[in-house]
Design an enzyme around this catalytic site. Structure first.
Site, PDB file in Angstrom:
ATOM      1  N   SER A   1       0.838  -0.928   0.156  1.00 41.30           N
ATOM      2  CA  SER A   1      -0.089   0.010  -0.005  1.00 41.30           C
ATOM      3  C   SER A   1       0.568   1.077   0.103  1.00 41.30           C
ATOM      4  CB  SER A   1      -1.075  -0.112   1.141  1.00 41.30           C
ATOM      5  OG  SER A   1      -0.350  -0.083   2.374  1.00 41.30           O
TER       6      SER A   1
ATOM      7  N   HIS B   1      -5.495  -6.383  13.457  1.00 41.12           N
ATOM      8  CA  HIS B   1      -6.718  -6.671  13.086  1.00 41.12           C
ATOM      9  C   HIS B   1      -7.585  -7.243  14.216  1.00 41.12           C
ATOM     10  CE1 HIS B   1      -4.854  -5.907   9.033  1.00 41.12           C
ATOM     11  NE2 HIS B   1      -5.861  -6.497   8.239  1.00 41.12           N
TER      12      HIS B   1
END
Ligand code: MG
Length: 193
Positions: A45, A135
């Site tokens: 990313s 997460h």
């Protein structure tokens, strides 16, 4: 190699269409402040956001302690043996190699540290925040609490893996942000002006 070729071969879980959605948001937010990503891993990313930062004369701060999330350590579902270095799990060499190969080092600044510690000392207004670090429910929640408050009006808040219920729940409960789009498993939001 072009930044896109590097992004395509970099390890990670970001789909190309998600990367392009990051870039569109970053282009819109170009004048609002730096881009920040929580969770850099191998720089996939960072290539997308860094390429926009280069184009607009901006910068991406990539915050990651690079010792891996719980699901990335040996024996867990997301473990990749290539991440094991002399000191154990270490994705930083992969991150640096990819950002270098993409020619984006001047625009991608790694901050090596726990996002919940760095976040306590952060005070710079943010134009775009991409949350893709821990997460688990507690980790996502604290990344949101510590970082999203710095997003300026009109700035973007983007969650990866928002299809995971406890991550989607944090995104949906984000006050003051309007839903812009869902791309892949990514939830794109924007702070109301
Ligand atoms: Mg992710």
């Amino acid at each position: 190699m072009s930044w896109k070729q590097v992004a395509d071969q970099a390890k990670g879980w970001l789909y190309p269409e998600e990367g392009l959605a990051l870039q569109i948001a970053a282009l819109v937010a170009r004048d609002l402040g730096p881009f920040v990503e929580i969770g850099g891993y191998c720089g996939k990313s960072a290539c997308y956001l860094g390429a926009v930062a280069q184009h607009v004369g901006g910068v991406l701060f990539s915050v990651d302690w690079h010792r891996g999330s719980p699901e990335m350590v040996p024996g867990r579902e997301c473990h990749d043996p290539d991440m094991m270095g002399p000191d154990g799990f270490d994705s930083l060499p992969h991150f640096r190699r990819n950002v270098y190969a993409a020619g984006l080092e001047p625009w991608v600044i790694p901050i090596v540290g726990d996002s919940t510690v760095v976040g306590r000392y952060w005070s710079t207004p943010i134009g775009l925040l991409f949350i893709d670090g821990a997460h688990d429910a507690v980790g996502v929640r604290s990344d949101f609490d510590l970082w999203a408050k710095h997003i300026v009006p009109g700035g973007y808040l983007i969650f990866h893996d928002a299809t995971i219920p406890h991550i989607g729940a944090v995104a949906s409960a984000a006050e003051g942000f309007d839903h812009v789009d869902t791309v892949g498993c990514m939830q794109v939001m924007r702070r109301a002006r």
